[in-house]
Design an enzyme around this catalytic site. Structure first.
Site, PDB file in Angstrom:
ATOM      1  N   LYS A   1       0.764  -1.217  -0.009  1.00 49.08           N
ATOM      2  CA  LYS A   1       0.039   0.030   0.041  1.00 49.08           C
ATOM      3  C   LYS A   1       0.773   1.140   0.113  1.00 49.08           C
ATOM      4  O   LYS A   1       1.566   1.556   1.031  1.00 49.08           O
ATOM      5  CB  LYS A   1      -0.801   0.041   1.146  1.00 49.08           C
ATOM      6  CG  LYS A   1      -2.008   1.117   1.131  1.00 49.08           C
ATOM      7  CD  LYS A   1      -1.448   2.175   2.254  1.00 49.08           C
ATOM      8  CE  LYS A   1      -2.140   3.509   2.235  1.00 49.08           C
ATOM      9  NZ  LYS A   1      -1.941   4.508   1.207  1.00 49.08           N
TER      10      LYS A   1
ATOM     11  N   GLU B   1       9.725   2.652  10.997  1.00 50.33           N
ATOM     12  CA  GLU B   1      10.651   3.632  10.507  1.00 50.33           C
ATOM     13  C   GLU B   1       9.937   4.935  10.307  1.00 50.33           C
ATOM     14  O   GLU B   1       8.959   5.117   9.402  1.00 50.33           O
ATOM     15  CB  GLU B   1      11.522   3.226   9.269  1.00 50.33           C
ATOM     16  CG  GLU B   1      12.394   2.091   9.544  1.00 50.33           C
ATOM     17  CD  GLU B   1      13.636   2.502  10.421  1.00 50.33           C
ATOM     18  OE1 GLU B   1      13.567   3.604  10.896  1.00 50.33           O
ATOM     19  OE2 GLU B   1      14.027   1.561  11.097  1.00 50.33           O
TER      20      GLU B   1
ATOM     21  N   CYS C   1      14.247  11.630   5.497  1.00 47.58           N
ATOM     22  CA  CYS C   1      13.899  11.192   6.837  1.00 47.58           C
ATOM     23  C   CYS C   1      15.412  11.484   7.467  1.00 47.58           C
ATOM     24  O   CYS C   1      15.468  11.836   8.701  1.00 47.58           O
ATOM     25  CB  CYS C   1      13.453   9.796   7.208  1.00 47.58           C
ATOM     26  SG  CYS C   1      14.449   8.637   6.183  1.00 47.58           S
TER      27      CYS C   1
ATOM     28  N   GLU D   1       9.507  17.715  13.606  1.00 49.83           N
ATOM     29  CA  GLU D   1      10.011  17.631  12.176  1.00 49.83           C
ATOM     30  C   GLU D   1       9.163  18.415  11.178  1.00 49.83           C
ATOM     31  O   GLU D   1       8.135  18.419  11.402  1.00 49.83           O
ATOM     32  CB  GLU D   1       9.675  15.821  12.035  1.00 49.83           C
ATOM     33  CG  GLU D   1      10.330  15.706  10.521  1.00 49.83           C
ATOM     34  CD  GLU D   1       9.908  14.221  10.155  1.00 49.83           C
ATOM     35  OE1 GLU D   1       8.617  13.761  10.428  1.00 49.83           O
ATOM     36  OE2 GLU D   1      10.671  13.530   9.638  1.00 49.83           O
TER      37      GLU D   1
HETATM   38  P1  NAP Z   1       2.492   9.114   6.769  1.00 51.61           P
HETATM   39  O1  NAP Z   1       1.481  10.234   6.494  1.00 51.61           O
HETATM   40  O2  NAP Z   1       2.497   8.572   7.970  1.00 51.61           O
HETATM   41  O3  NAP Z   1       2.161   8.188   5.688  1.00 51.61           O
HETATM   42  C1  NAP Z   1       2.807   6.922   5.574  1.00 51.61           C
HETATM   43  C2  NAP Z   1       1.891   5.671   4.867  1.00 51.61           C
HETATM   44  O4  NAP Z   1       0.988   5.350   5.664  1.00 51.61           O
HETATM   45  C3  NAP Z   1       1.284   6.273   3.660  1.00 51.61           C
HETATM   46  O5  NAP Z   1       1.028   4.991   2.792  1.00 51.61           O
HETATM   47  C4  NAP Z   1      -0.132   6.584   4.048  1.00 51.61           C
HETATM   48  O6  NAP Z   1      -1.069   6.585   3.309  1.00 51.61           O
HETATM   49  C5  NAP Z   1      -0.297   5.457   5.257  1.00 51.61           C
HETATM   50  N1  NAP Z   1      -1.434   5.604   6.291  1.00 51.61           N
HETATM   51  C6  NAP Z   1      -1.685   6.938   6.665  1.00 51.61           C
HETATM   52  N2  NAP Z   1      -2.395   6.855   7.607  1.00 51.61           N
HETATM   53  C7  NAP Z   1      -2.640   5.283   7.831  1.00 51.61           C
HETATM   54  C8  NAP Z   1      -3.587   4.476   8.832  1.00 51.61           C
HETATM   55  N3  NAP Z   1      -4.377   4.838   9.679  1.00 51.61           N
HETATM   56  N4  NAP Z   1      -3.366   3.207   8.758  1.00 51.61           N
HETATM   57  C9  NAP Z   1      -2.475   2.753   7.829  1.00 51.61           C
HETATM   58  N5  NAP Z   1      -1.717   3.208   6.948  1.00 51.61           N
HETATM   59  C10 NAP Z   1      -1.851   4.771   6.998  1.00 51.61           C
HETATM   60  O7  NAP Z   1       3.704   9.722   6.163  1.00 51.61           O
HETATM   61  P2  NAP Z   1       4.545  10.580   4.885  1.00 51.61           P
HETATM   62  O8  NAP Z   1       3.890  12.176   5.028  1.00 51.61           O
HETATM   63  O9  NAP Z   1       4.073   9.786   3.768  1.00 51.61           O
HETATM   64  O10 NAP Z   1       6.012  10.326   4.757  1.00 51.61           O
HETATM   65  C11 NAP Z   1       6.620  11.240   5.539  1.00 51.61           C
HETATM   66  C12 NAP Z   1       7.004  10.752   6.964  1.00 51.61           C
HETATM   67  O11 NAP Z   1       7.911   9.624   6.632  1.00 51.61           O
HETATM   68  C13 NAP Z   1       8.142  11.447   7.725  1.00 51.61           C
HETATM   69  O12 NAP Z   1       7.874  11.833   9.039  1.00 51.61           O
HETATM   70  C14 NAP Z   1       9.501  10.894   7.302  1.00 51.61           C
HETATM   71  O13 NAP Z   1      10.464  11.362   8.358  1.00 51.61           O
HETATM   72  C15 NAP Z   1       9.045   9.652   7.376  1.00 51.61           C
HETATM   73  N6  NAP Z   1      10.399   8.910   6.688  1.00 51.61           N
HETATM   74  C16 NAP Z   1      10.654   7.772   7.591  1.00 51.61           C
HETATM   75  C17 NAP Z   1      12.076   7.087   7.166  1.00 51.61           C
HETATM   76  C18 NAP Z   1      12.755   6.448   7.949  1.00 51.61           C
HETATM   77  O14 NAP Z   1      13.419   5.269   7.404  1.00 51.61           O
HETATM   78  N7  NAP Z   1      12.959   6.714   9.383  1.00 51.61           N
HETATM   79  C19 NAP Z   1      12.135   7.133   5.648  1.00 51.61           C
HETATM   80  C20 NAP Z   1      11.271   8.031   4.796  1.00 51.61           C
HETATM   81  C21 NAP Z   1      10.418   8.749   5.464  1.00 51.61           C
HETATM   82  P3  NAP Z   1      -1.953   7.875   2.548  1.00 51.61           P
HETATM   83  O15 NAP Z   1      -0.758   8.384   1.749  1.00 51.61           O
HETATM   84  O16 NAP Z   1      -2.940   7.279   1.736  1.00 51.61           O
HETATM   85  O17 NAP Z   1      -2.129   8.775   3.597  1.00 51.61           O
END
Ligand code: NAP
Length: 492
Positions: free
Chosen positions: A174, A249, A283, A384
């Site tokens: 997903k 992560e 990230c 962040e």
């Molecule tokens: P996000 O909003 O948390 O979304 C991540 C994924 O989770 C998306 O596919 C999202 O779907 C899905 N999701 C959202 N709500 C959910 C729920 N209730 N149940 C299951 N899945 C759900 O994060 P993002 O904005 O895409 O990415 C940015 C974040 O990723 C930043 O905080 C960054 O630091 C972090 N990141 C961390 C790493 C690491 O290795 N530590 C690497 C890269 C990025 P939708 O898109 O449909 O909402």
């Protein structure tokens, strides 16, 4: 109108859902790349069911055979590297050079995982008992869900899907809703590489519906998630309640420490690269720089020059150093934090808003922004931002630098600039991050080296490298008694 399809049980099927969201080029909002249908719970269950049905066949396929499919996918990614890089830039906004780098990382990870398929070794362990053989084998878990963010929409899916498949699991993928195009291409590549039906399934749709349904489905035995802390922690609570494995992560607030003896130009160049590369949407991006007061004026001046020399624009154009924020919501978040920096009393050094000019009118562009004299309790020092905003915190010495660097809920990456071996090793020892760098930016990592963070950044095993398969396998311990009779004596 191009509508992205789901890939369920080896077939591309359009969702029955009526609600769609456009996939928009963040550098030019007139450029609509396609439309995502927000799949239903029923369709999500069909994707999980297909993965569950394919598991028995896939787990009994020899690991090196599974690895060959992953290796073929790597070759196909190589063949399509330029096309995929162009799509990645158009959909996510990073520069073409950055997209090509991400593609290469994905190819390297897939190659590494394919090699691991021949090394899924267990251990043989000398037994306490005579005529007894003890050993371990690594076995797959079952259906694994890979839930991924938009910021590395090729590399992160590949570094989850490839080890999951090599380990013998079937996958429900997903992706983030605003990067569906690259997600579809990755799955098409695995399809062309020969993945059997049901082994890899793609379901597009919202986190709140598709994501939630995946997390609740009893057949999903493990979830590998990368994304925000807010979603990750809730996800962990939800799945752990039913005994499902989770690897999360999450966010970062990565510090660089610059000591007075550092090579100032190297420190400024690397800090700017870490802060503004990929528009600060990594990230591992540098978000805080903690610098000794005695060299702070000189360092900040060098940083300002580097930031102001950056060329903003559409990442597909030659010569552009930094693209836009990924979408309107992220763009507004970045502007909100710039405002917060001003309100909280930090000193704006450069940037501070949207760039002017016709070429920026239809994109989500924000200038590379530096704040100086940031205090540790300010919002821009703690939260962040995920954009091109850098906070400079001034300190009197190394001790205070360590105190500031570790005063943070996150713990992903960090870096120190110094030529003093004693301080460098103390930093490596004391810094509370899962990865750290010496005299180089906080960003970056290699395909065959573990990746991940501690504290509020990471839960579960590290991804990639020697630990890549740990999350995706269970260890079975085997005792073979070859006495051929009942043992005598005290046994526990
Ligand atoms: P996000 O909003 O948390 O979304 C991540 C994924 O989770 C998306 O596919 C999202 O779907 C899905 N999701 C959202 N709500 C959910 C729920 N209730 N149940 C299951 N899945 C759900 O994060 P993002 O904005 O895409 O990415 C940015 C974040 O990723 C930043 O905080 C960054 O630091 C972090 N990141 C961390 C790493 C690491 O290795 N530590 C690497 C890269 C990025 P939708 O898109 O449909 O909402």
């Amino acid at each position: 109108m191009h509508v992205y399809k789901n890939f369920i049980n080896g077939a591309w099927v359009e969702s029955v859902a009526e609600k769609t969201v456009p996939n928009i080029n963040p550098a030019n909002t007139d450029d609509v790349i396609g439309h995502v249908k927000l799949s239903t719970r029923e369709e999500t269950r069909a994707a999980v069911d297909a993965a569950a049905a394919a598991f028995k066949m896939w787990r009994s396929t020899p690991a090196p055979t599974r690895g060959k499919i992953v290796a073929r996918a790597a070759r196909l990614m190589e063949d399509h590297k330029e096309e995929l890089s162009q799509l990645l830039t158009r959909e996510e906004g990073k520069t073409l050079a950055e997209s090509r780098g991400e593609l290469q990382r994905s190819i390297n990870v897939a190659d590494f995982c394919a090699g691991e398929s021949r090394r899924m070794n267990g251990e043989t362990i000398p037994s306490e008992l005579p005529l007894n053989f003890a050993y371990t084998v690594k076995q797959p878990i079952g259906v694994v869900a890979c839930i991924t963010p938009w910021n590395f929409p090729v590399a992160i899916p590949v570094w989850k899907i490839a080890p999951a498949l090599v380990a013998g699991n079937t996958v429900v993928f997903k992706p983030a809703s605003n990067t569906p195009g690259t997600a579809v291409r990755i799955v098409e590549i695995f399809e062309e590489a020969g993945i059997p039906k049901g082994v890899l399934n793609l379901i597009l749709g919202s986190g709140s519906t598709v994501g939630d349904e995946i997390l609740s489905h009893p057949a999903v035995r493990a979830v590998s998630f990368t994304g925000s802390n807010e979603v990750g922690i809730r996800l962990y609570e939800q799945v752990s309640r039913r005994g499902c494995k989770a690897q999360c992560e999450m966010g970062g607030k990565n510090p660089v420490v610059v000591l007075a003896d550092a090579d100032m130009d190297l420190a400024a160049e690397s800090t700017a690269q870490g802060a503004f590369g990929s528009t600060g949407q990594r990230c591992t991006a540098t978000s805080r720089v903690i610098v000794e007061e005695s060299v702070a004026d000189e360092f900040v001046e060098r940083l300002r020059k580097k930031a102001e020399a950056m060329i903003l624009g559409d990442g597909s154009k030659p010569g552009v150093h930094m693209g836009p924020s990924v979408d309107e919501s992220q763009f507004k978040t970045v502007l909100h934090y710039i405002n917060a920096g001003k309100e909280d009393g930090a000193k704006l050094v450069c940037g501070g808003g949207q760039p002017e000019g016709e070429e920026f009118a239809k994109g989500f562009f924000v200038q590379p922004t530096i704040f100086d004299h940031v205090k540790p309790d300010m919002r821009i020092a703690r939260e962040e931002i995920f954009g091109p905003v850098l906070s400079v915190l001034r300190v009197k010495d190394f001790e205070q630098a360590m105190e500031y660097a570790n005063d943070c809920e996150y713990g992903l990456s960090s870096s120190i600039f110094s030529n003093d071996a004693n301080y460098i090793y103390r930093f490596i020892d004391e810094i509370e991050t899962g990865m750290t760098h010496v005299n180089s930016p906080t960003t970056g990592g290699e395909a065959h080296i573990p990746f991940g963070g501690i504290k509020a950044t990471g839960i579960g095993e590290r991804e990639q490298g020697s630990t890549a398969l740990d999350f995706y396998t269970e260890i079975k311990v085997v005792y073979v008694d070859y006495t051929g009779r009942k043992r005598e004596g005290n046994l526990y």
